[in-house]
Design an enzyme around this catalytic site. Structure first.
Site, PDB file in Angstrom:
ATOM      1  N   LYS A 200       6.965   5.360  -1.891  1.00 27.62           N
ATOM      2  CA  LYS A 200       8.068   4.673  -2.577  1.00 27.62           C
ATOM      3  C   LYS A 200       8.368   5.258  -3.953  1.00 27.62           C
ATOM      4  O   LYS A 200       9.475   5.129  -4.456  1.00 27.62           O
ATOM      5  CB  LYS A 200       7.754   3.185  -2.697  1.00 27.62           C
ATOM      6  N   SER A 249      -2.848  -2.495  -0.519  1.00 29.18           N
ATOM      7  CA  SER A 249      -2.991  -3.803   0.125  1.00 29.18           C
ATOM      8  C   SER A 249      -4.286  -3.886   0.943  1.00 29.18           C
ATOM      9  O   SER A 249      -4.881  -2.864   1.302  1.00 29.18           O
ATOM     10  CB  SER A 249      -1.805  -4.034   1.050  1.00 29.18           C
ATOM     11  N   CYS A 304      -1.596  -5.811  -9.739  1.00 33.66           N
ATOM     12  CA  CYS A 304      -2.721  -6.396  -9.009  1.00 33.66           C
ATOM     13  C   CYS A 304      -3.498  -7.345  -9.916  1.00 33.66           C
ATOM     14  O   CYS A 304      -4.291  -8.134  -9.442  1.00 33.66           O
ATOM     15  CB  CYS A 304      -3.645  -5.306  -8.511  1.00 33.66           C
ATOM     16  N   GLU A 404      -1.029 -13.227  -1.061  1.00 35.37           N
ATOM     17  CA  GLU A 404      -0.617 -12.580  -2.313  1.00 35.37           C
ATOM     18  C   GLU A 404       0.909 -12.463  -2.281  1.00 35.37           C
ATOM     19  O   GLU A 404       1.475 -11.927  -1.332  1.00 35.37           O
ATOM     20  CB  GLU A 404      -1.242 -11.177  -2.377  1.00 35.37           C
TER      21      GLU A 404
HETATM   22  P1  NAD Z   1       0.199  -0.559   0.626  1.00 34.65           P
HETATM   23  O1  NAD Z   1      -1.144  -0.875   1.146  1.00 34.65           O
HETATM   24  O2  NAD Z   1       1.371  -0.932   1.412  1.00 34.65           O
HETATM   25  O3  NAD Z   1       0.309   1.023   0.391  1.00 34.65           O
HETATM   26  C1  NAD Z   1      -0.715   1.730  -0.281  1.00 34.65           C
HETATM   27  C2  NAD Z   1      -0.865   3.110   0.339  1.00 34.65           C
HETATM   28  O4  NAD Z   1      -1.387   2.984   1.654  1.00 34.65           O
HETATM   29  C3  NAD Z   1       0.441   3.876   0.448  1.00 34.65           C
HETATM   30  O5  NAD Z   1       0.203   5.198   0.034  1.00 34.65           O
HETATM   31  C4  NAD Z   1       0.812   3.755   1.902  1.00 34.65           C
HETATM   32  O6  NAD Z   1       1.491   4.896   2.370  1.00 34.65           O
HETATM   33  C5  NAD Z   1      -0.520   3.610   2.601  1.00 34.65           C
HETATM   34  N1  NAD Z   1      -0.473   2.706   3.771  1.00 34.65           N
HETATM   35  C6  NAD Z   1       0.149   1.501   3.847  1.00 34.65           C
HETATM   36  N2  NAD Z   1      -0.081   0.927   5.031  1.00 34.65           N
HETATM   37  C7  NAD Z   1      -0.869   1.778   5.731  1.00 34.65           C
HETATM   38  C8  NAD Z   1      -1.467   1.731   7.031  1.00 34.65           C
HETATM   39  N3  NAD Z   1      -1.292   0.697   7.834  1.00 34.65           N
HETATM   40  N4  NAD Z   1      -2.200   2.789   7.415  1.00 34.65           N
HETATM   41  C9  NAD Z   1      -2.401   3.835   6.609  1.00 34.65           C
HETATM   42  N5  NAD Z   1      -1.868   3.914   5.363  1.00 34.65           N
HETATM   43  C10 NAD Z   1      -1.116   2.908   4.930  1.00 34.65           C
HETATM   44  O7  NAD Z   1       0.252  -1.169  -0.844  1.00 34.65           O
HETATM   45  P2  NAD Z   1       1.500  -1.222  -1.839  1.00 34.65           P
HETATM   46  O8  NAD Z   1       2.478  -2.224  -1.333  1.00 34.65           O
HETATM   47  O9  NAD Z   1       1.961   0.129  -2.170  1.00 34.65           O
HETATM   48  O10 NAD Z   1       0.785  -1.810  -3.153  1.00 34.65           O
HETATM   49  C11 NAD Z   1       0.665  -3.171  -3.428  1.00 34.65           C
HETATM   50  C12 NAD Z   1      -0.727  -3.680  -3.134  1.00 34.65           C
HETATM   51  O11 NAD Z   1      -1.679  -2.926  -3.872  1.00 34.65           O
HETATM   52  C13 NAD Z   1      -0.948  -5.113  -3.553  1.00 34.65           C
HETATM   53  O12 NAD Z   1      -1.707  -5.761  -2.565  1.00 34.65           O
HETATM   54  C14 NAD Z   1      -1.749  -4.993  -4.834  1.00 34.65           C
HETATM   55  O13 NAD Z   1      -2.553  -6.101  -5.168  1.00 34.65           O
HETATM   56  C15 NAD Z   1      -2.573  -3.801  -4.536  1.00 34.65           C
HETATM   57  N6  NAD Z   1      -3.070  -3.169  -5.745  1.00 34.65           N
HETATM   58  C16 NAD Z   1      -4.383  -3.333  -6.050  1.00 34.65           C
HETATM   59  C17 NAD Z   1      -4.897  -2.779  -7.206  1.00 34.65           C
HETATM   60  C18 NAD Z   1      -6.325  -2.941  -7.568  1.00 34.65           C
HETATM   61  O14 NAD Z   1      -6.811  -2.185  -8.406  1.00 34.65           O
HETATM   62  N7  NAD Z   1      -7.042  -3.886  -6.960  1.00 34.65           N
HETATM   63  C19 NAD Z   1      -4.054  -2.039  -8.054  1.00 34.65           C
HETATM   64  C20 NAD Z   1      -2.718  -1.887  -7.696  1.00 34.65           C
HETATM   65  C21 NAD Z   1      -2.241  -2.457  -6.537  1.00 34.65           C
END
Ligand code: NAD
Length: 520
Positions: A200, A249, A304, A404
């Site tokens: 994104k 996530s 997060c 969340e």
């Molecule tokens: P997301 O999980 O949708 O995407 C994160 C990454 O994973 C991306 O690069 C995406 O391409 C990949 N991805 C997504 N689904 C996948 C799947 N099924 N198989 C393989 N790869 C996959 O997360 P997002 O929407 O980009 O970010 C938001 C989330 O991140 C929220 O839940 C937030 O709380 C969390 N977050 C956590 C922290 C922390 O330090 N705990 C920090 C920032 C964000």
């Protein structure tokens, strides 16, 4: 316009190797020090969430391209591993200087692709910059240990060595900070790296990689591959990748954690959250309300460590009235507008999800004190905006509480005592952060002691530690053993080798013994 937006307006310069002067909107991969266009036939649009304009397009990197990125990282490893730590640190020293110089450009790109306000985007870059600064002095964290004369003429010492090729998979919400949690620490430890930015908002990763190379990071030490599930699965399965850092996530994080651990890799996985702020009746009202508004609605709730749930101990009514009053004054607009307090959420789907969860709260009996779902922002009518939204009377069984939300929505709950509030916080499956607002040291100390979340704020709403500590989410917010950055980050990206040496006069060697050697 940001660097990506500029791409359209600049003629390509034949002698310029940099990707950013290309005419194409397509974002190249970075393989072995070169920005190379993917041969993929599939691309994903990167969309400005305030306008719906297509900023750029990322390729779904092919398997062959992915493998060549891993080969480049593997090839670069031996000489980078043997590069003196002082030299590796100096690359970081130069890198931090270049990030500072390019702060405005980086922030502009973050705002264009992610939507947050420019000021907040600067914070995104700055919190990552602090990790680079920390990496400049990482040698002491990589020191081994030594015990002399463990037996007659024998000494044992340990060395902390890099792992090899490591990989990082990033979320959309901090396009600069989170890549900077990963590759500077990994590279300063002597590893080489494959970065998979969020599909994104890949722009900040690209700009940072270019600055890192300008700072002297050798070809192949940092590689970037774009894509979604397939390239992530390829990272999990690849035999040459030793460790994976993931932030995102729970759904993706747990999938990656199990798939990659089954392949014997190290994984650190930072995931979702539901952070609570417990407000004691003795808290300072003005500063607490300011903190709640900033931490609940800042970055449109897409942090997060956003404080998404408030638990008022005692009568919540006067607090909620003030909260409402303050929240109503916030200005929602495109992040590039100078007076914007919060920008859009990342996508149409994200907005739909936020609105659905708010509605589910209303349907299950919560009171909608402030509804930002139908907001229209003049000049940005197509943007994915959600205004500050407040639900009160929320209870733990509600879906809006269990899930969340990741939007500018603050849930208000009530407890009759600190114990009851603590119980609510600890019953929640997530454990990223929790804060207490109070003037009582006794209450604060109790909170700190019994709360199970990994990061505690005492009159601090978003207690994200600086890089000499680590980011210590726990429970369902984290999977793995070693946290991001700080001492744990260095441990994650290195492995211990122990050496036992014997230097003694062998002229009086007493012959062979097949018994287990002991040190008596
Ligand atoms: P997301 O999980 O949708 O995407 C994160 C990454 O994973 C991306 O690069 C995406 O391409 C990949 N991805 C997504 N689904 C996948 C799947 N099924 N198989 C393989 N790869 C996959 O997360 P997002 O929407 O980009 O970010 C938001 C989330 O991140 C929220 O839940 C937030 O709380 C969390 N977050 C956590 C922290 C922390 O330090 N705990 C920090 C920032 C964000």
């Amino acid at each position: 316009p940001g660097v990506f937006a500029l791409a359209n307006h600049h003629l390509s310069i034949a002698t310029e190797s940099s990707w950013k002067h290309r005419t194409s909107l397509r974002v190249p991969n970075l393989i072995g020090g070169s920005f190379v266009d993917s041969q993929s036939s599939e691309f994903v649009d990167v969309i400005n969430p305030a306008t719906q304009e297509v900023v750029s397009q990322i390729p779904l990197t092919t398997d062959k391209e992915f493998k060549s990125a891993v080969s480049a990282a593997k090839e670069a490893f031996p000489s980078w591993k043997n590069t003196p730590i002082t030299t590796r640190q100096r690359v970081m020293l130069k890198f931090q200087e270049l990030i500072r110089k390019n702060m405005d450009k980086l922030a502009f790109n973050v705002t264009t692709e992610q939507g947050k306000t420019l000021k907040d985007a600067q914070g995104d870059v700055f919190r990552g910059l602090e990790v680079v600064e920390h990496a400049c002095g990482m040698a002491t964290l990589q020191m081994g240990e030594y015990v002399s004369n463990v037996s007659n003429g024998i000494d044992t010492y340990s060395l902390r060595e890099p792992l090899g090729v490591c990989a990082g998979i990033c979320p959309f919400n901090f396009p600069a900070m989170i890549p900077l949690w990963m590759f500077p620490v990994a590279a300063t430890c002597g590893n080489t790296f494959i970065l998979k930015p969020s599909e994104k908002d890949p722009g900040a990763s690209m700009m940072l990689a270019e600055l890192a190379m300008e700072a002297g990071l050798p070809d192949g030490v940092l590689n970037i591959v774009h894509g979604t599930h397939d390239v992530v699965n390829a990272i999990c399965d690849d035999d040459d990748i030793r460790a994976i850092s993931f932030v995102g996530s729970n759904q993706a994080g747990m999938h990656i954690y199990s798939r990659a651990s089954a392949k014997g890799k190290r994984v650190q996985s930072n995931m979702g959250a539901k952070n609570h702020g417990v407000v004691m009746p003795d808290a300072n009202i003005d500063s607490t309300i300011n903190a709640l508004v900033a931490a609940g609605f800042g970055a449109a709730g897409q942090r997060c460590m956003a404080l998404s749930t408030v638990v008022f101990v005692g009568d919540s009514k006067p607090w909620e009235e003030k909260l409402l009053e303050r929240a109503k004054t916030l200005k929602v607009s495109a992040g590039t507008e100078p007076d914007a307090d919060l920008g859009p959420v990342i996508s149409k789907q994200a907005k739909e999800r936020v609105c659905r969860l708010v509605q589910s709260g209303v349907d299950s009996g919560a009171k909608l004190l402030l509804d930002g779902r139908d907001i229209v922002v003049p000049g940005y009518e197509k943007g994915n905006f959600v205004g500050p939204t407040i639900l009160s009377g929320v209870t733990p069984d509600m879906e809006c509480y269990k899930e969340e939300i990741f939007g500018p929505v603050l849930l208000c709950m009530q407890a009759n005592s600190l114990d009851e509030a603590i119980n609510i916080v600890n019953q929640n499956k997530y454990g990223n952060g929790a804060a207490i607002f109070t003037t009582s040291g006794v209450a604060a100390r109790k909170f700190q002691t019994v709360i199970e979340s990994g990061q505690i704020g005492i009159n601090v709403p978003i207690p994200v530690p600086l890089p000499f500590f680590s980011f210590t989410g726990s429970k369902a917010s984290f999977a793995g053993d070693l946290n991001f950055y700080g001492k744990a980050g260095v441990q994650f990206y290195s492995q211990i080798k122990t050496v036992t040496q014997q230097w003694k006069d062998l002229s009086s060697d007493s012959g062979v013994s097949l018994a287990m050697p002991t040190s008596q």
